[in-house]
Design a protein around this motif. Structure first.
Motif, short mmCIF file in Angstrom:
data_model
loop_
_atom_site.label_atom_id
_atom_site.label_comp_id
_atom_site.label_asym_id
_atom_site.label_seq_id
_atom_site.Cartn_x
_atom_site.Cartn_y
_atom_site.Cartn_z
N PRO A 74 0.80 -1.23 0.00
CA PRO A 74 0.00 0.00 0.00
C PRO A 74 0.83 1.28 0.00
N TYR A 97 -6.99 -1.88 -5.46
CA TYR A 97 -6.50 -3.24 -5.20
C TYR A 97 -5.19 -3.26 -4.42
N GLY A 99 -4.63 -1.09 -2.00
CA GLY A 99 -4.86 -0.43 -0.73
C GLY A 99 -4.26 0.96 -0.68
N TRP A 223 -0.30 -18.01 -3.87
CA TRP A 223 -1.42 -18.17 -2.94
C TRP A 223 -2.03 -16.82 -2.59
N GLU A 224 -1.18 -15.83 -2.40
CA GLU A 224 -1.70 -14.48 -2.16
C GLU A 224 -2.56 -14.02 -3.34
N GLU A 226 -4.26 -15.86 -5.34
CA GLU A 226 -5.54 -16.59 -5.32
C GLU A 226 -6.51 -15.99 -4.32
N LEU A 227 -6.00 -15.60 -3.17
CA LEU A 227 -6.87 -14.99 -2.15
C LEU A 227 -7.38 -13.63 -2.63
N ARG A 228 -6.50 -12.87 -3.25
CA ARG A 228 -6.93 -11.57 -3.76
C ARG A 228 -7.93 -11.73 -4.91
N LYS A 230 -10.13 -14.17 -5.29
CA LYS A 230 -11.42 -14.56 -4.72
C LYS A 230 -12.11 -13.37 -4.07
N ARG A 231 -11.37 -12.68 -3.25
CA ARG A 231 -11.82 -11.51 -2.51
C ARG A 231 -12.28 -10.38 -3.43
N GLY A 232 -11.68 -10.32 -4.62
CA GLY A 232 -12.06 -9.32 -5.60
C GLY A 232 -13.29 -9.73 -6.40
N GLY A 233 -13.79 -10.95 -6.16
CA GLY A 233 -14.96 -11.43 -6.92
C GLY A 233 -14.59 -11.94 -8.30
N HIS A 234 -13.32 -12.37 -8.47
CA HIS A 234 -12.85 -12.74 -9.79
C HIS A 234 -12.58 -14.23 -9.97
N LEU A 235 -13.02 -15.02 -9.02
CA LEU A 235 -12.88 -16.47 -9.18
C LEU A 235 -14.19 -17.01 -9.74
N THR B 61 -20.52 -13.61 -6.06
CA THR B 61 -19.70 -12.82 -5.13
C THR B 61 -19.60 -11.38 -5.63
N THR B 62 -19.35 -11.22 -6.90
CA THR B 62 -19.24 -9.88 -7.47
C THR B 62 -20.52 -9.08 -7.26
N GLU B 90 -16.78 -15.67 0.92
CA GLU B 90 -16.31 -14.67 -0.03
C GLU B 90 -14.97 -14.08 0.38
N PHE B 96 -13.52 -5.88 1.81
CA PHE B 96 -12.67 -5.23 0.82
C PHE B 96 -13.45 -4.16 0.06
N TYR B 97 -14.62 -4.51 -0.42
CA TYR B 97 -15.36 -3.58 -1.28
C TYR B 97 -16.02 -2.44 -0.51
N VAL D 130 -9.68 -21.20 -0.41
CA VAL D 130 -9.63 -19.81 -0.88
C VAL D 130 -10.94 -19.06 -0.66
N ARG D 231 1.69 6.93 7.37
CA ARG D 231 0.54 6.91 6.47
C ARG D 231 -0.78 7.08 7.20
#
Lengths: 351, 351, 351, 351
Positions: A74, A97, A99, A223-224, A226-228, A230-235, B61-62, B90, B96-97, D130, D231
């Motif tokens: 960030p 994304y 931060g 792995w990071e 993959e988590l991002r 999923k969390r972003g709604g992109h899986l 999720t999105t 999720e 996050f969002y 995930v 920050r």
């Protein structure tokens, strides 16, 4: 005579066939489909990178922002060209994304980052001074927003600066195939051998419906990522439909054939424009994107004949002004642009 | 005999045909395709909501996280059931969002939020006390994670609590079609007439490749949603392929027919299980998801016959323990589950 | 002979006395102390803004980032000068507190934003185009990082551009008192009458231990500010000690006296440097910050005599190079700089 | 007779003297003051941790949220007690500073986390799946929100669970001194020897104006912490005033003396209440916070006599209901509570 964007072209018929083939019965979700296994292997093979982590997402913005979020903290500065898609066209997605990282804008001809300007910009922030964001990563776009192609050597020159400051390098390859066939480099030469750590490997603009791969050459960050994702709604749950598109893309080098086709028609168009009295090219045409100046009269004739494309002249009004005034436009060809489209456009301009 | 998830089922043939039809020539990108205009109109008509803002995205999720991000501020509490997808599945996407909102977990039978428990939870945070996150919004899931269906009246009861605190209501309708045909309510009754402000209107689990609509009944938040969608990497350039799927989904009430089909096979399966000695249903089967207890022997027989589904018993080992011990499982039917699948499963359990 | 920064000066004795007075017995926490009531009233009176919301925080960065976070959405562009503290010296705090807004850098002489350049920059982003961050707010710094002072008229000219795009205006007034006494404007003229919506009203650099006020002229955003302050960890439990400092600052116009003192010694120093052979001022000296060129020999003599200040020449080495080479430095005076300090410095340079 | 909060007490006279001493001349800013060097050394000595990174911030919330942000990734779960300050009283600060981590709430008597419940909660999230946030860190509060004190052994038991999952442990020690003198443990035993990785070492509630230290036992995260502090707007320019407070706090074990004083008066008050007919203690009184039941009549008498404290009974109205109904209250003593205050309170209750 559609030259507005490769984003508006249809998908290649082979892609539709692959989707139909994939649409049989039940299949493991969230990437656990056998087609993905095949795609992963194939991409590793193409890039000569047997350890690379490979993921599929639905858009170029997604591939970029997930890559930046994974590699830049960030408090990092992301060095990119002033015209880069991540700066201009993603509505702050990189800031979201990461931060809150800061994009630091670098100049350079034809939207290529100048390595000297990059080095100077990094030097302006005192590394280790807590008041400043810290150098975080470098992002280059190939093909650039001005249609230019970095050679592998030019990418390596950028990377040399990045490496001096231990910064990872991202390549936004929304038009990676076009860059590759233009440069003559191999995928490995253009990426990890030139220092690229993570690639947005485009498919959507080049004949797919909506798939880009992210290729992470050092899998420590996998792995990071993959988590991002999923969390972003992109899986994707029904991930097989992403896999199938990429499968078709890579089969029989379709991706390269389509890129050669669009680069080819762009070359034909560029040649025609160079020979057209009153018209001129703004810069050299390396791939499938042309910036040219045509007279107002030529533009009027082309639009009247049904051509679709954008004037990029700031504040340019087609209707007001002298007929012989040159106005800049952007013309983009795609995998399905025909020679007839090109010739029709040139003929219209001449009329 | 695939009952693991509706996420693993293929797309309906009509969807593939619509994609093929859409794959002709050039078409406006980023939502400016004529198919989207048609889809928007159709959804407004179905929901009797002529002013509603309608958007298409690629996953449930999105749809959820963009809806929550648009309606809940960073210092807000999002009230949802303890088992809600947004809480459990999720990976922190809602946090996050929203920029760090807090999910406050409410209890209730069959993963339905209890209105009294909701009221108590809101009351526990002093509104106007700066030390606490402030009540932000309410999110209900219909069909719930335990397969139960809220009636429109039950949704309205939740909304009555929300309204007392001026909180917007989101419905996660990943299986909205299944809920609707089970409840007998109209789309309007189940949503805005019962107080829902924003709906994640699922398609992927019910016969599409990867499309969900977000329906925002009061369009005041529409532009913010569009910016958040772009920034999140969720605006498709070749948007026509999302539009085409949704077009096929809505044509001739295909979405309702598919939901009726999956609810129907689930009902058939539930009846069979209820009649099966040693087996029992955990709760009533409202839609296309069944939670049942079968003996270890029955599970072994079903898996041996090739059935695919999940045991949900915490720490349940299929292999160790007495044959007559009951173990809970989840069985999900989809639009393409056949009566033969159901009967084959039941027969296997009996063997 | 300390001219490195006003950040290094002590607090005024009156401030210490006020702290001692406040340190009696129990007092309401989190801002509910009676001293704060008095401070709020006094600030409203000084600014002729009876409705203004007034808050105290512990640093200039805090005042800035909370103000930006409250007035600019995550997808907003914050227009500021290229040298602004919020861009250069806050380690990405603005990006963090806004949830990822983008700072867009504007040029202008002496770190003053040029209104024409601002208008052009706003024009370059198409408002309403979802691919771009949207114009969000404007931030000006008075005194600027180059020691210049905006007049109220100049602030109003910036605001005229902002208003055309309905953008709120923030003023970073870390050295607001110095700007005010230099400009001759009233607090109201310099702020809300010139279009400023939110002010970081500095105290720390001008004789306090660590207090800045945030003055929000339209209180509609007050509650959101309070929540962001708490969430950011910036709400003091023993708030009385912030209030007491500000109480002392405002009493008997101490804030203005201290600013007059530091501006005065800066003026004396500037005059002396202008008259010093070999030395020259880089720009006009409006307040308490001087940028000047002295020869290497003069610098050596000054440092040898114990002076403390910074060379700002990029890459300047004091030790290597010809004695008569001019090197730029920054000299800052504070409320407690004495004429003797100034004269001693000048004498050292001459020696 | 002020028992509302230790947050409302004044600073100790020695602290004011230290501030006055520090307020001499110019001094390095942003932590580069010699007093900080002394403080750092002293804290390392007290904690027998010569490598620890030590930072000063202005509030307990700040110490907590910066610690959590530094040790927990955005996709992490932070395990804490249901009543923890970070969950209940920081307005989502932990979610903000971590970029959206999820607080997972653990039960346990007297606001102490039950190690078995912690283990079960971690087990409920599948590590490596995930779809779920991943176990991120554990946070314990000592003294707890219910006034209980963890022994070093109890902290080690929590840590044993954390360590099994490689999770860092944070201790919110807003009342660390009170916990320490109550437990008889050394600072090292209570922290790093029991597995604590990062400590919020409180001072504000125990006689300072506004200072907490963050002690990071493994300095690998120190630089990241510094960037996050800057920050977040939490790096003080005139840092010497934080240093001076902490200097006074540690000198001659003032911090321990003050904690002994407040624990002592709390003990005296607890004894008195236990002996008071109609009154009873809710739980054992370990430190300086008492939860007790008094009859409505007793409360009325105490308030009438000028006592200040909070009723914690949900929905308790002092004015309505029978005189002999017991109502729970919280009573907090501070370093400056006198025996006379205590005896006065008890006398009032008896009257």
């Amino acid at each position: 005579m559609y030259f507005a964007s490769d984003n508006s072209s249809p998908a290649h018929p082979s892609v539709m066939e692959a989707l139909a083939r994939a649409n049989q019965g039940y299949m493991g979700s969230y990437g656990a489909d056998p087609i993905m296994d095949e795609v992963r292997d194939r991409i590793r093979e193409i890039f000569e990178a047997p350890e690379a982590a490979v993921y599929l997402v639905c858009s170029g913005t997604t591939a970029n922002v997930l890559s930046l979020g994974t590699f830049c903290p960030p408090w990092g500065a992301i060095y990119c060209h002033r015209d880069a898609h991540i700066e201009v066209d993603e509505c702050g997605g990189p800031e979201f994304y990461t931060g809150g990282a800061k994009l630091v804008l670098i100049d350079g001809t034809d939207a290529k980052m100048d390595p000297g300007a990059l080095r100077a910009a990094i030097g302006r922030r005192t590394i280790g001074d807590v008041h400043h964001v810290q150098p975080g990563m470098v992002s280059v776009t190939n093909v650039t927003e001005m249609g230019a192609v970095y050679s592998a050597t030019e990418v390596a020159a950028i990377n040399a600066v990045a490496e001096d400051h231990h910064l990872p390098v991202h390549m936004d390859g929304a038009r990676f195939a076009n860059a590759l066939v233009a440069s003559g480099a191999t995928p490995a030469e253009m990426t990890w051998r030139a220092g690229v750590d993570v690639l947005s490997f485009g498919g959507t603009k080049n004949g797919l419906m909506a798939v880009e791969a992210v290729v992470i050459f050092d899998p420590a960050k996998a792995w990071e990522f993959e988590l991002r994702r999923k969390r972003g709604g992109h899986l994707f749950s029904k991930h097989r439909y992403l896999s199938a598109q990429m499968q078709a893309y890579l089969a029989d080098d379709l991706w390269l054939s389509m890129a050669r086709a669009s680069n080819g028609t762009a070359g034909r168009l560029a040649q025609g424009l160079a020979a057209l009295p009153g018209a001129s090219l703004v810069n050299s045409v390396d791939a499938n994107m042309i910036f040219a100046k045509l007279t107002r009269a030529q533009h009027k004739a082309a639009f009247a004949a049904g051509a679709k494309y954008y004037l990029t002249e700031p504040g340019a009004g087609l209707d007001e002004g002298p007929d012989d005034e040159p106005l800049t436009c952007r013309l983009v060809t795609s995998w399905c642009t025909s020679d007839a489209d090109v010739d029709g456009f040139l003929a219209a301009c001449k009329s």
